[in-house]
Motif scaffolding. Structure first.
Motif, PDB file in Angstrom:
ATOM      1  N   ALA A  58      15.503  39.476 103.077  1.00 16.89           N
ATOM      2  CA  ALA A  58      13.962  39.062 103.136  1.00 16.89           C
ATOM      3  C   ALA A  58      13.568  39.789 101.729  1.00 16.89           C
ATOM      4  CB  ALA A  58      13.213  39.401 104.374  1.00 16.89           C
ATOM      5  N   VAL A  59      13.463  40.875 101.722  1.00 12.32           N
ATOM      6  CA  VAL A  59      12.790  41.769 100.606  1.00 12.32           C
ATOM      7  C   VAL A  59      13.502  41.279  99.296  1.00 12.32           C
ATOM      8  CG1 VAL A  59      12.594  43.692  99.342  1.00 12.32           C
ATOM      9  CG2 VAL A  59      12.293  43.645 101.925  1.00 12.32           C
ATOM     10  N   THR A  60      14.682  40.941  98.977  1.00 10.74           N
ATOM     11  CA  THR A  60      15.271  40.670  97.870  1.00 10.74           C
ATOM     12  C   THR A  60      15.169  39.186  97.482  1.00 10.74           C
ATOM     13  OG1 THR A  60      17.172  41.818  98.471  1.00 10.74           O
ATOM     14  CG2 THR A  60      17.564  40.350  96.720  1.00 10.74           C
ATOM     15  N   SER A  61      14.783  38.384  98.703  1.00  8.69           N
ATOM     16  CA  SER A  61      14.379  36.915  98.219  1.00  8.69           C
ATOM     17  C   SER A  61      13.011  36.965  97.828  1.00  8.69           C
ATOM     18  CB  SER A  61      14.717  36.163  99.455  1.00  8.69           C
ATOM     19  OG  SER A  61      15.976  35.948  99.912  1.00  8.69           O
ATOM     20  N   ALA A  62      12.027  37.621  98.649  1.00  8.52           N
ATOM     21  CA  ALA A  62      10.801  37.887  98.219  1.00  8.52           C
ATOM     22  C   ALA A  62      10.550  38.492  96.771  1.00  8.52           C
ATOM     23  CB  ALA A  62      10.023  38.532  99.194  1.00  8.52           C
ATOM     24  N   MET A  63      11.219  39.641  96.506  1.00  8.27           N
ATOM     25  CA  MET A  63      11.385  40.121  95.125  1.00  8.27           C
ATOM     26  C   MET A  63      11.622  39.116  94.088  1.00  8.27           C
ATOM     27  SD  MET A  63      10.203  42.484  93.331  1.00  8.27           S
ATOM     28  CE  MET A  63       9.972  43.789  94.418  1.00  8.27           C
ATOM     29  N   ARG A  64      12.664  38.441  94.406  1.00  7.12           N
ATOM     30  CA  ARG A  64      13.257  37.408  93.237  1.00  7.12           C
ATOM     31  C   ARG A  64      11.944  36.173  93.139  1.00  7.12           C
ATOM     32  NH1 ARG A  64      18.022  36.362  90.695  1.00  7.12           N
ATOM     33  NH2 ARG A  64      18.266  34.207  90.193  1.00  7.12           N
ATOM     34  N   ALA A  65      11.758  35.810  94.139  1.00 12.46           N
ATOM     35  CA  ALA A  65      10.798  34.510  94.095  1.00 12.46           C
ATOM     36  C   ALA A  65       9.674  35.194  93.295  1.00 12.46           C
ATOM     37  CB  ALA A  65      10.411  34.173  95.537  1.00 12.46           C
ATOM     38  N   ASP A  66       9.244  36.305  93.799  1.00 11.29           N
ATOM     39  CA  ASP A  66       7.718  36.844  92.890  1.00 11.29           C
ATOM     40  C   ASP A  66       8.132  36.974  91.367  1.00 11.29           C
ATOM     41  OD1 ASP A  66       5.189  38.211  93.057  1.00 11.29           O
ATOM     42  OD2 ASP A  66       6.616  39.661  92.020  1.00 11.29           O
ATOM     43  N   LEU A  67       9.314  37.681  91.037  1.00 10.28           N
ATOM     44  CA  LEU A  67       9.552  37.659  89.740  1.00 10.28           C
ATOM     45  C   LEU A  67       9.761  36.274  88.820  1.00 10.28           C
ATOM     46  CD1 LEU A  67      12.123  40.736  89.733  1.00 10.28           C
ATOM     47  CD2 LEU A  67       9.899  40.674  88.983  1.00 10.28           C
ATOM     48  N   ILE A  68      10.463  35.502  89.530  1.00 13.13           N
ATOM     49  CA  ILE A  68      10.695  34.136  88.918  1.00 13.13           C
ATOM     50  C   ILE A  68       9.295  33.529  88.859  1.00 13.13           C
ATOM     51  CG2 ILE A  68      11.791  31.860  89.396  1.00 13.13           C
ATOM     52  CD1 ILE A  68      14.140  33.222  90.307  1.00 13.13           C
ATOM     53  N   GLY A  69       8.447  33.661  89.981  1.00  8.15           N
ATOM     54  CA  GLY A  69       7.151  33.054  89.753  1.00  8.15           C
ATOM     55  C   GLY A  69       6.524  33.647  88.669  1.00  8.15           C
ATOM     56  N   ARG A  70       6.388  34.655  88.405  1.00  8.79           N
ATOM     57  CA  ARG A  70       5.818  35.382  87.178  1.00  8.79           C
ATOM     58  C   ARG A  70       6.156  34.907  85.869  1.00  8.79           C
ATOM     59  NH1 ARG A  70       5.020  41.910  88.501  1.00  8.79           N
ATOM     60  NH2 ARG A  70       3.874  41.608  90.487  1.00  8.79           N
ATOM     61  N   LEU A  71       7.576  34.475  85.797  1.00  5.69           N
ATOM     62  CA  LEU A  71       8.138  34.054  84.676  1.00  5.69           C
ATOM     63  C   LEU A  71       7.779  32.511  84.503  1.00  5.69           C
ATOM     64  CD1 LEU A  71      11.696  35.170  84.584  1.00  5.69           C
ATOM     65  CD2 LEU A  71      10.166  35.967  83.210  1.00  5.69           C
ATOM     66  N   ASP A  72       7.707  31.901  85.632  1.00  2.00           N
ATOM     67  CA  ASP A  72       7.012  30.585  85.620  1.00  2.00           C
ATOM     68  C   ASP A  72       5.681  30.268  85.061  1.00  2.00           C
ATOM     69  OD1 ASP A  72       9.613  29.784  86.528  1.00  2.00           O
ATOM     70  OD2 ASP A  72       9.191  29.469  88.585  1.00  2.00           O
TER      71      ASP A  72
END
Length: 496
Positions: free
Chosen positions: A48-62
């Motif tokens: 859950a933490v890894t998925s949320a962190m990856r989604a947050d980082l990709i969201g920042r890139l987007d």
């Protein structure tokens, strides 16, 4: 030809017995189950933490890609001019004075492409449709990381497009570090929880090991062993109390069974000895009667009248023996007595008078130490008289002529006591312990030295009659100290 004819019977090998599987200890199972739950929890939280962190980082890139296409990388209203072509997308072309960029920028117009990139990798843009797209993830051309890509088409020229992309290498590196950090921390947590859990479970199961040790001790024959007391209010304490209660009942049942078996064996042994002794006692007069009868029949008796007298005497002895045996049989069957109030002092005086009449040469003294009219007991008068006659007769039989005999009557709190005291040779300690046994005469060979010798049942009848009346009987004696036979009966006032 049948090939099975004459051949040896076919046999099949029996598979070896499976070895008994060794069970897993409870403490190991509990710790393993706890650690399994912890691992599942850590995996779930880590995912859950890894998925949320990856989604947050990709969201920042987007967000940065969208901002770029909305500002400096926005396509113009028409076909790109030569000036735009020379500058690139809304900015100065690459050169030594341009700072490094985090974006890969590609401008396509009129069949030409202009690429601005500081990376060695290139995104694979072949899968992008000819429409506004993204942000979306595409792979690299050849080897390299994935990319987040956004594409914008010129509103007036569909062949003109701007693609802005950024690699996911930093995101992947961050996720990799995060995953390894979670694995390391999770491993340390699992190891620490495993050690602490094992110690805690081992300590918590210590009372159960005490129960196990107690069970092994009881199985080894220590029926008095009990589970130690535990801290009240816990399940183990409740289990210990239940086990101790069960063990107490089992021990009581075992003790009752053992006592019953011992009583049955003792009763059987007494019956065998009684039958053997009765057979011996009856055989002797029968042998004498038969012998004298044969002598009289063969005219070998000088005085037939003397032979008849001897036969009559042996018959009388046998009759008395049979009556004594019947008396003991009735007492053993515990038939109820016909009781009534009995004046014990008066009964003692009557018994002493009868003994004086039977043995006028003996001095028999009655000492009444009670207050008039004396103690009253609840009993059967003829049977109590038989007790007194047997005790006085036993003293007369086993003391030298001229030895005085004293009968003492006394009263204690709720009890009346009678002592028959003689000054004879007394009894040894071994004989005193067996004197109330049936057919015991202190002579293992059972040889009659005198015709007046008894059958060994008199004192046995005394003990049985006193016991039937709810009393106690005993003897105080010693070699050369005479004998004091006594019995105690409850008085009527005590029973009321």
């Amino acid at each position: 030809m049948n090939p099975t004819v004459g051949s040896a019977p076919e046999t099949t090998a029996t598979p070896p017995a499976r070895a008994a599987r060794r069970g897993i200890p409870l403490r190991v199972s509990l710790v393993a189950l706890t650690l399994a739950l912890v691992v599942v929890g850590l995996l779930t939280s880590g995912i859950a933490v890894t998925s949320a962190m990856r989604a947050d980082l990709i969201g920042r890139l987007d967000a940065s890609l969208i901002e770029a296409t909305n500002t400096w990388a926005i396509p113009g209203p028409g076909p790109f001019s030569s000036r735009e072509r020379s500058r690139g997308p809304r900015g100065e072309g690459p050169g030594p004075r341009r700072p490094p960029s985090n974006f890969y920028v590609r401008v396509d117009f009129s069949g030409e492409s202009l690429v601005t990139s500081d990376y060695a990798w290139t995104p694979n843009l072949s899968s992008l449709p000819v429409v506004d797209t993204g942000p979306r993830t595409v792979a690299s051309t050849g080897t390299g990381p994935d990319w987040r890509v956004i594409q914008r088409i010129s509103p007036t020229d569909q062949s003109a497009r701007i693609v802005v992309a950024t690699p996911l290498a930093d995101v992947d590196a961050t996720m990799s570090r995060l995953i390894w950090l979670q694995v390391g921390i999770g491993s340390v947590v699992v190891l620490m929880l495993g050690g602490a859990g094992y110690l805690l479970v081992n300590s918590s199961l210590r009372p159960l090991r005490r129960v196990e040790e107690t069970a092994h001790a009881i199985a080894g024959g220590d029926l008095d062993r009990r589970v130690p007391e535990m801290r009240p209010g816990t399940e183990v304490a409740s289990l210990a109390d239940s086990i101790n209660g069960m063990l107490a009942q089992i021990q009581t049942a075992f003790a009752a069974t053992e006592a019953s078996e011992q009583q049955a064996r003792a009763s059987e042994e007494r019956m065998r000895r009684f039958i053997a002794d009765a057979s011996h006692e009856l055989r002797t007069p029968l042998t004498s009667i038969k012998g004298f009868s044969e002598l009289i029949r063969g005219d070998m008796m000088p005085d037939p009248a003397d032979g008849v007298r001897r036969i009559s005497a042996e018959a009388d002895r046998m009759s008395m023996l049979v009556e004594d045996l019947l008396m003991l049989a009735r007492l053993d069957s515990q038939r109820p007595l016909t009781t009534a109030p009995v004046m014990l002092s008066e009964l003692v005086r009557d018994a002493a008078a009868a003994a004086r009449a039977a043995a006028p040469d003996r001095e028999i003294i009655v000492e009444d130490q009670t207050r008039d009219p004396g103690p009253v007991v609840d009993g059967e008068s003829p049977r109590l008289m038989q007790v007194l006659r047997n005790l006085i007769g036993n003293a007369i039989m086993h003391t030298p002529a001229g030895t005085p005999i004293s009968v003492v009557v006394s009263e204690e709190t709720g009890q009346a006591r009678v002592d028959v005291v003689d000054q004879g040779p007394g009894l040894s300690a071994e004989d005193a312990q067996r004197v109330f046994e049936r057919f015991f005469r202190g002579d293992s060979s059972r040889h009659r030295e005198t015709a007046a010798a008894g059958s060994g049942l008199g004192l046995s009848i005394v003990a049985a009659l006193i016991e039937a009346h709810g009393g106690r009987v005993g003897v105080t004696t010693g070699p050369g100290q005479g004998a004091r036979f006594w019995f105690v009966l409850p008085t009527v006032r005590a029973r009321d």
